[in-house]
Design a protein around this motif. Structure first.
Motif, PDB file in Angstrom:
ATOM      1  N   CYS A 176     -19.241  89.354 -28.705  1.00 13.72           N
ATOM      2  CA  CYS A 176     -19.623  90.604 -29.594  1.00 13.72           C
ATOM      3  C   CYS A 176     -19.477  92.028 -29.145  1.00 13.72           C
ATOM      4  O   CYS A 176     -20.138  92.060 -28.226  1.00 13.72           O
ATOM      5  CB  CYS A 176     -21.695  90.223 -29.515  1.00 13.72           C
ATOM      6  SG  CYS A 176     -22.417  90.544 -30.476  1.00 13.72           S
ATOM      7  N   VAL A 177     -19.190  92.496 -30.201  1.00 13.21           N
ATOM      8  CA  VAL A 177     -19.476  93.925 -29.858  1.00 13.21           C
ATOM      9  C   VAL A 177     -19.988  94.696 -30.375  1.00 13.21           C
ATOM     10  O   VAL A 177     -19.448  94.770 -31.963  1.00 13.21           O
ATOM     11  CB  VAL A 177     -17.788  94.394 -30.709  1.00 13.21           C
ATOM     12  CG1 VAL A 177     -17.353  96.408 -30.404  1.00 13.21           C
ATOM     13  CG2 VAL A 177     -16.845  93.450 -29.866  1.00 13.21           C
ATOM     14  N   VAL A 178     -20.787  95.663 -29.944  1.00  9.07           N
ATOM     15  CA  VAL A 178     -22.150  96.278 -30.877  1.00  9.07           C
ATOM     16  C   VAL A 178     -21.441  97.967 -31.156  1.00  9.07           C
ATOM     17  O   VAL A 178     -20.832  98.313 -30.293  1.00  9.07           O
ATOM     18  CB  VAL A 178     -23.289  95.935 -30.673  1.00  9.07           C
ATOM     19  CG1 VAL A 178     -23.796  94.735 -30.175  1.00  9.07           C
ATOM     20  CG2 VAL A 178     -22.960  96.684 -29.223  1.00  9.07           C
ATOM     21  N   THR A 179     -21.790  98.554 -31.778  1.00  9.48           N
ATOM     22  CA  THR A 179     -21.778  99.726 -32.169  1.00  9.48           C
ATOM     23  C   THR A 179     -22.581 100.366 -33.345  1.00  9.48           C
ATOM     24  O   THR A 179     -23.607  99.753 -33.610  1.00  9.48           O
ATOM     25  CB  THR A 179     -20.070  99.947 -33.083  1.00  9.48           C
ATOM     26  OG1 THR A 179     -19.608 101.155 -32.816  1.00  9.48           O
ATOM     27  CG2 THR A 179     -20.099  99.574 -34.369  1.00  9.48           C
ATOM     28  N   SER A 180     -22.288 101.928 -33.241  1.00  7.16           N
ATOM     29  CA  SER A 180     -23.255 103.411 -34.692  1.00  7.16           C
ATOM     30  C   SER A 180     -24.383 103.353 -33.449  1.00  7.16           C
ATOM     31  O   SER A 180     -24.736 104.816 -33.518  1.00  7.16           O
ATOM     32  CB  SER A 180     -23.092 102.390 -35.579  1.00  7.16           C
ATOM     33  OG  SER A 180     -21.460 102.223 -36.241  1.00  7.16           O
ATOM     34  N   GLU A 181     -24.964 102.419 -32.742  1.00  5.99           N
ATOM     35  CA  GLU A 181     -26.279 103.083 -32.303  1.00  5.99           C
ATOM     36  C   GLU A 181     -26.845 102.537 -30.802  1.00  5.99           C
ATOM     37  O   GLU A 181     -25.668 101.499 -30.685  1.00  5.99           O
ATOM     38  CB  GLU A 181     -27.284 101.667 -32.753  1.00  5.99           C
ATOM     39  CG  GLU A 181     -27.082 102.604 -34.311  1.00  5.99           C
ATOM     40  CD  GLU A 181     -27.672 101.404 -35.479  1.00  5.99           C
ATOM     41  OE1 GLU A 181     -28.939 101.342 -36.108  1.00  5.99           O
ATOM     42  OE2 GLU A 181     -27.741 100.586 -35.480  1.00  5.99           O
ATOM     43  N   MET A 182     -27.333 102.745 -30.131  1.00  6.43           N
ATOM     44  CA  MET A 182     -27.140 102.868 -28.823  1.00  6.43           C
ATOM     45  C   MET A 182     -27.946 101.588 -28.828  1.00  6.43           C
ATOM     46  O   MET A 182     -28.914 100.759 -29.324  1.00  6.43           O
ATOM     47  CB  MET A 182     -28.980 103.558 -28.252  1.00  6.43           C
ATOM     48  CG  MET A 182     -29.160 103.699 -26.616  1.00  6.43           C
ATOM     49  SD  MET A 182     -28.368 104.564 -25.821  1.00  6.43           S
ATOM     50  CE  MET A 182     -28.225 106.075 -26.116  1.00  6.43           C
ATOM     51  N   LEU A 183     -27.373 100.562 -27.914  1.00 10.27           N
ATOM     52  CA  LEU A 183     -27.699  99.577 -27.102  1.00 10.27           C
ATOM     53  C   LEU A 183     -28.700  99.206 -26.376  1.00 10.27           C
ATOM     54  O   LEU A 183     -27.761  99.538 -24.830  1.00 10.27           O
ATOM     55  CB  LEU A 183     -26.441  98.777 -26.759  1.00 10.27           C
ATOM     56  CG  LEU A 183     -26.465  96.962 -26.565  1.00 10.27           C
ATOM     57  CD1 LEU A 183     -26.921  96.297 -27.513  1.00 10.27           C
ATOM     58  CD2 LEU A 183     -25.025  95.998 -25.386  1.00 10.27           C
TER      59      LEU A 183
ATOM     60  N   GLY B  52     -17.973 105.196 -30.763  1.00 10.66           N
ATOM     61  CA  GLY B  52     -17.116 105.503 -31.390  1.00 10.66           C
ATOM     62  C   GLY B  52     -17.604 106.376 -32.841  1.00 10.66           C
ATOM     63  O   GLY B  52     -18.461 106.986 -32.577  1.00 10.66           O
ATOM     64  N   ALA B  53     -16.011 107.264 -32.907  1.00 11.94           N
ATOM     65  CA  ALA B  53     -16.780 108.083 -34.222  1.00 11.94           C
ATOM     66  C   ALA B  53     -15.172 108.347 -34.895  1.00 11.94           C
ATOM     67  O   ALA B  53     -14.042 108.018 -35.454  1.00 11.94           O
ATOM     68  CB  ALA B  53     -16.656 109.908 -33.926  1.00 11.94           C
ATOM     69  N   SER B  54     -16.084 107.817 -36.586  1.00 17.11           N
ATOM     70  CA  SER B  54     -15.215 107.606 -37.603  1.00 17.11           C
ATOM     71  C   SER B  54     -13.700 108.165 -38.330  1.00 17.11           C
ATOM     72  O   SER B  54     -12.531 108.515 -38.254  1.00 17.11           O
ATOM     73  CB  SER B  54     -15.165 107.528 -38.722  1.00 17.11           C
ATOM     74  OG  SER B  54     -16.481 108.268 -39.559  1.00 17.11           O
TER      75      SER B  54
END
Length: 440
Positions: A225-232, A253-255
């Motif tokens: 599972c790869v989580v993105t865009s918010e703090m984990l 990342g950043a788009s």
């Protein structure tokens, strides 16, 4: 011979085979050669934009430079003018990849990448996901993202999902009934991996926990599972790996740029040094040594269509002391958290839902500079914004219609125009803030 995913990129003018070959060459460079390569790429991209981009020439104030550290720091505000005024000589909106940032930091803008740069972004993604046995041409993705709800936008996104071998779980409604439907999809489809917004995936894991379900038992083909865009957060990662039964990888990342950091198989948050140059700066724009906390500033080494040179992304972080120029490691990232909106119907929507709402107010004239959304009551929200001109009645109605579409009807919104918006101690502007407690 092209595979389906590669072919779709190639047919759209993105030279993915060339980009993948170049990525392999960069990765293979030994440390000593890489340092020379990196310095050359930094000089090359700055020189290119000083000669070919009038917006960057004006921003720097001169046509040449002697010292990298003399180059001014770019921020999101520097990009809030029409895109056509920011493109380099020889490029037009029709010959580049154009997209909008999510506005998760509250500073939305439209950006562009030349087609080779965009292909290299995909090559970067392919390389990193490959660390975990994921092949974009054959692996089936369970995608926890939003999706446009208008007919044409929705069909376009679904078609892109088809080309990209992924099934999308729309995250606008994360009530138990909807999550039950998600679970049924995992029972019937052979997914290879999960990718999506952290908060949405964590909510799904909590749903599984309540029912004492391990996802791997339901869908044995899942690998990662790869989580993105918010703090984990650490406790959320523990929960995810327990309820899923397979590794959880943290992506940052950043788009407008690329993947900035991606957890490698050794558990390190490895920074992308192949297509980006990442610096940590203090408040006076001095470069900090490894191990010191400061502002994350990023340079896109390949984007010739649009300059992102010493670009302050709005986050605070630390590069590990064991970092090298070829293998920087992100020790810590402070930022990128989003609250959950609890609505009168019981529906739960992640803060990033507002990305799709803000598409309604982001225009390419740069009028709306910043905004935040505050939930003050279960059915009441304040939208505070900074703009050149006040939103008119037609624009407000458009926003309210989008809110009713993406969230639910019967919500009340107050639009408050301000000179400046309140920021956190780190300087970040959080796009969505909930001021209420979850109703039991």
């Amino acid at each position: 011979m092209f595979s389906f995913f590669d072919l779709s990129l190639q047919l759209n003018g993105f030279p993915i085979q060339e980009a993948k070959a170049d990525m392999r060459k960069i990765v293979a460079l030994p440390q000593e050669e890489f340092e020379v390569f990196l310095e050359n790429k930094k000089l090359e991209i700055v020189d290119y934009h000083l000669k070919n981009n009038s917006s960057y020439q004006k921003f720097v104030g001169k046509s040449s430079f002697q010292n990298w550290n003399e180059l001014p720091i770019m921020t999101k505000k520097d990009f809030q003018e029409p895109l056509i005024d920011r493109l380099s000589k020889g490029y037009s909106p029709k010959t580049v990849y154009v997209n909008k940032t999510s506005g998760s930091s509250g500073d939305p803008f439209i950006f562009a990448k030349d087609k080779y740069c965009h292909a290299l972004t995909w090559a970067s993604n392919i390389y990193r996901f490959g660390w975990f046995g994921i092949d974009f041409n054959s692996s089936f993705q369970a995608r926890f993202y939003g999706i446009p709800l208008d007919f044409i936008g929705n069909k376009k996104e679904r078609f892109k999902d088809f080309l990209s071998n992924r099934f999308r779980f729309s995250i606008f409604d994360l009530s138990d009934t909807v999550l039950e439907g998600f679970l049924n999809e995992f029972k019937t489809r052979k997914f290879d991996y999960i990718n999506g917004y952290t908060s949405s995936i964590v909510l799904f894991a909590k749903f599984l926990q309540q029912r004492s379900i391990i996802l791997k038992d339901i869908c044995p083909t899942l690998k990662v599972c790869v989580v993105t865009s918010e703090m984990l957060f650490v406790e959320d990662k523990i929960l995810l790996e327990k309820q899923f039964g397979f590794p959880v990888v943290n992506e940052y990342g950043a788009s407008e740029l690329d993947l900035i950091a991606f957890q490698n198989p050794e558990g390190e948050w490895q920074v992308n040094s192949e297509t980006l140059f990442v610096e940590i700066l203090d408040e006076d724009n001095n470069v900090l040594p490894y191990g010191k906390e400061g502002r994350i500033v990023v340079t896109s080494l390949y984007n010739k269509a649009h300059p992102f040179i010493r670009y302050d992304i709005g986050d605070i972080g630390i590069l590990d002391e064991k970092s090298t120029s070829k293998k920087p490691v992100l020790q810590q990232l402070m930022g990128r958290t989003n609250d959950i909106a609890i609505l009168p119907s019981g529906k739960k929507s992640p803060g990033l839902t507002f990305y799709y709402v803000t598409k309604s107010i982001i225009e390419d004239d740069g009028n709306v500079k910043e905004f935040i959304v505050k939930q003050t009551k279960i059915d009441t929200f304040d939208i505070e914004y900074v703009s050149k001109t006040e939103l008119n009645l037609e624009q407000i109605r458009k926003i309210e219609a989008a809110i009713a579409l993406y969230l639910e009807k019967g919500l009340f919104f107050t639009f408050i125009r301000k000179e400046k918006l309140e920021r956190s101690k780190s300087g970040k502007l959080k796009q969505f803030v909930s001021l209420i407690k979850e109703i039991a």
